[in-house]
Design an enzyme around this catalytic site. Structure first.
Site, PDB file in Angstrom:
ATOM      1  CB  THR A 162      -0.889  -0.057   1.135  1.00  0.00           C
ATOM      2  OG1 THR A 162       0.058  -0.522   2.380  1.00  0.00           O
ATOM      3  CG2 THR A 162      -2.162  -0.883   1.097  1.00  0.00           C
ATOM      4  CG  LEU A 218      12.247  -9.980   9.576  1.00  0.00           C
ATOM      5  CD1 LEU A 218      12.833 -10.490  10.691  1.00  0.00           C
ATOM      6  CD2 LEU A 218      10.626  -9.589   9.807  1.00  0.00           C
ATOM      7  CB  SER A 219      13.312  -3.778   6.592  1.00  0.00           C
ATOM      8  OG  SER A 219      12.340  -3.489   5.802  1.00  0.00           O
ATOM      9  CG  ASP A 243      10.662  -1.898   4.493  1.00  0.00           C
ATOM     10  OD1 ASP A 243       9.399  -2.316   4.886  1.00  0.00           O
ATOM     11  OD2 ASP A 243      11.084  -2.309   3.244  1.00  0.00           O
TER      12      ASP A 243
HETATM   13  C1  GLA Z   1       9.102  -4.039   0.638  1.00  0.00           C
HETATM   14  C2  GLA Z   1       9.256  -2.393   0.532  1.00  0.00           C
HETATM   15  C3  GLA Z   1       8.106  -1.709   0.975  1.00  0.00           C
HETATM   16  C4  GLA Z   1       6.672  -2.206   0.874  1.00  0.00           C
HETATM   17  C5  GLA Z   1       6.746  -3.639   1.165  1.00  0.00           C
HETATM   18  C6  GLA Z   1       5.335  -4.156   0.979  1.00  0.00           C
HETATM   19  O1  GLA Z   1       9.327  -4.228   2.204  1.00  0.00           O
HETATM   20  O2  GLA Z   1      10.320  -2.192   0.903  1.00  0.00           O
HETATM   21  O3  GLA Z   1       8.292  -0.468   0.629  1.00  0.00           O
HETATM   22  O4  GLA Z   1       6.308  -1.783  -0.414  1.00  0.00           O
HETATM   23  O5  GLA Z   1       7.630  -4.486   0.634  1.00  0.00           O
HETATM   24  O6  GLA Z   1       4.470  -3.637   1.720  1.00  0.00           O
END
Ligand code: GLA
Length: 396
Positions: free
Chosen positions: A49, A139-140, A186
């Site tokens: 989103t 988990l970024s 993130d």
């Molecule tokens: C990854 C991207 C975010 C977001 C998510 C999906 O984590 O880095 O910006 O788009 O996917 O919600």
């Protein structure tokens, strides 16, 4: 330039800040000017989103990337990580080149490059990275590195960027240097997260409301099930979902899918091709689920949001088609053995699922998921708990 491999996921206890500092001193022959940390994130709800100018509800987790940084008098950049037996990566701050960056080094270099694009003079520097955010788990881990680096450089260069601007700088690093067309969720969670809160972010204007989210008082734990299926948002899947959303917005005549409401979907189905309609339906209903989750958390608390988590997963599995058999198995098995709600989290195509689970059922869920993965012939998952933690900060 010398290549550096990606850092490896490690289960060993992370070095203390003092250990990191002395490791820096041994490697670079001087003390760092400071140490900064930034967390990974779990997204509670609101997937894909963000780049549709919609709503997200992530939280920062207690797994962090830390960087010890020392400014140099010349323009040399030296990058080192605590992981494995990899060498020093050396380059020059002038003419930073994405194609020459290797492995994790593209994240700090991308941030330096994005700051330069903003007219900020980035000095030469020595940098030592340590991170215990699992890699490729959704988990970024990459944003944690970028947010730690941007926090350090914001201070060391005296740039004085506000959090919103640091968010945009790291997004530019991801989009234009790393090559992943991701949104702002993130890094917003990592930079703006707060202990015991989820970050309710409006991605249109970057306004944030911190929403209390504590599982323990509600007798719950948030389990993360890392499926060990690795993914990359620089691959085509993420970009193709983004393109479908942009097409949908164009055909529907809106600036972004944020501007489409659930009540508009019936009409939209007559205007869009079948595939684009399903992509749009995911985004529109997911935005609505975020708003419902925020309301329910305020009125009834975490135990009330299970059905929304479940519905989010179904929408990603069937409409947005970004799940995979491992994620579906993790979600279904958790639900069957006591979780009150579960969904994949992050960009999809692998990574992790979350399962909101009563404390008393935690072990049962863990056992059942491990057994189900083994029966299916999948890699053993890594299962751990997370709680909302503080956002990026200087720690030394
Ligand atoms: C990854 C991207 C975010 C977001 C998510 C999906 O984590 O880095 O910006 O788009 O996917 O919600």
């Amino acid at each position: 330039m010398t290549a550096a491999p990606d850092p490896l996921t490690t289960t060993a206890a992370p070095p203390t800040t003092a250990e990191l500092t002395s490791r820096f001193e041994r490697a670079f022959g001087r003390l760092p000017d400071g140490v900064w940390q930034a967390p990974g994130r779990v997204n509670l709800i609101g997937e894909h989103t963000d780049y549709n100018e919609g709503f997200v509800l992530p939280f920062a987790i207690d797994k962090t990337a830390r960087v010890a940084v020392g400014v140099r008098a010349d323009s040399t950049i030296r990058l080192l990580s605590t992981y494995g037996d990899q060498g020093m990566f050396t380059t020059d701050v002038q003419g930073l080149d994405a194609s020459a960056a290797k492995g994790w080094t593209k994240y700090p270099l991308g941030v330096m490059w994005a700051l330069q694009q903003r007219g900020i003079a980035v000095p030469g520097l020595d940098l030592l990275l340590d991170s215990n955010v699992p890699l490729g788990a959704g988990l970024s881990s990459s944003h944690a590195i970028e947010c730690a680096v941007v926090s350090a450089l914001n201070e060391l260069t005296g740039a004085g960027l506000a959090a919103e601007e640091m968010v945009l700088a790291t997004q530019q690093a991801e989009n234009d240097f790393v090559g992943a067309p991701t949104g702002i969720m993130d890094q917003s969670a990592s930079l703006r997260g707060s202990k015991d809160h989820a970050v309710f972010l409006d991605c249109r204007d970057q306004s944030v409301r911190l929403v209390p989210f504590e599982t323990e008082p509600a007798g719950l734990v948030m389990l993360v099930i890392d499926t060990k299926v690795s993914h990359s948002h620089a691959d085509g899947g993420y970009a193709s979902r983004r393109a479908s959303c942009e097409l949908g917005a164009e055909v529907l005549g809106v600036k972004a899918l944020r501007d489409v409401q659930v009540a508009d979907l019936e009409e939209a189905s007559g205007l869009l091709d079948e595939l684009t309609f399903r992509r749009v339906r995911h985004v529109v209903t997911e935005n609505d689920r975020v708003l419902q989750t925020v309301d329910l958390l305020a009125s009834e608390g975490p135990a009330s949001i299970g059905a929304l988590l479940d519905a989010s997963h179904v929408s990603m599995r069937d409409d947005f088609e970004i799940s995979c058999p491992e994620l579906d198995l993790a979600v279904d098995t958790s639900r069957m053995h006591g979780a009150i709600g579960a969904r994949m989290t992050g960009g999809g195509f692998g990574g992790a699922a979350i399962a909101l689970t009563p404390v008393g059922s935690e072990q049962q869920v863990r056992n059942a998921v491990e057994q189900a993965f083994s029966d299916a012939g999948f890699k053993a998952p890594d299962i751990f708990t997370v709680a909302p933690a503080a956002g990026a900060m200087r720690i030394s």
